[in-house]
Enzyme design. Sequence first.
Site, PDB file in Angstrom:
ATOM      1  N   ASP A 130      57.963  36.723  11.615  1.00 42.93           N
ATOM      2  CA  ASP A 130      58.791  37.519  10.705  1.00 42.93           C
ATOM      3  C   ASP A 130      58.914  36.826   9.350  1.00 42.93           C
ATOM      4  OD1 ASP A 130      59.435  39.506  12.632  1.00 42.93           O
ATOM      5  OD2 ASP A 130      61.124  38.316  13.363  1.00 42.93           O
ATOM      6  N   ASP A 156      62.183  36.829  19.548  1.00 42.57           N
ATOM      7  CA  ASP A 156      62.942  36.393  18.376  1.00 42.57           C
ATOM      8  C   ASP A 156      63.915  35.314  18.806  1.00 42.57           C
ATOM      9  OD1 ASP A 156      61.731  38.116  16.536  1.00 42.57           O
ATOM     10  OD2 ASP A 156      63.170  39.725  16.913  1.00 42.57           O
TER      11      ASP A 156
END
Length: 166
Positions: free
Chosen positions: A139, A122
């Site tokens: 995501d 991330d």
Amino acid sequence: MISITRQGWIAYAVAAATVVLDQISKLWILSLLGREQGASLPFLGPIHLTMVHNYGMSFGLLRNSDWGRWLLIGFSILVVIGLAVWVRKAIRPLPALGVGLIIGGAIGNNLIDRVLYGYVVDFIDVSRLYFPWVFNVADSGISAGVALLLLDSFLSEENKLSHQTE
């Protein structure tokens, strides 16, 4: 007789594009920041690029176990296969697009990242905008895909209601 065109090909193309964009962005961020947890650079205004190793799933579930990693990989495989089979019957482009984004996001995050790195990479950090989570392209694809499925559901329901009143 009305011809119904299946839209599954849209889902497969969008899934492939999502995986490619997700993985290219992660290779770029890894080359820019390395793998050090917490490494960060300002990007655009309130957006920072911050390396976060996401070992779990939502709310940190299963983050401290190796078996959790493989459980998430297995679950993702089942979800991807199920969605890929189901979307073959799609006749509207909006749900096909949504499912394609979800499939691509699941492959990018929960299959490729977890197998290659043992965690999800991330890096999109908008915490300066009071959004507490760091996320990635996959995501975003999953979230947008779910939103498109909900939108299609509302539009389909509205369409049914309008035909009932005619």
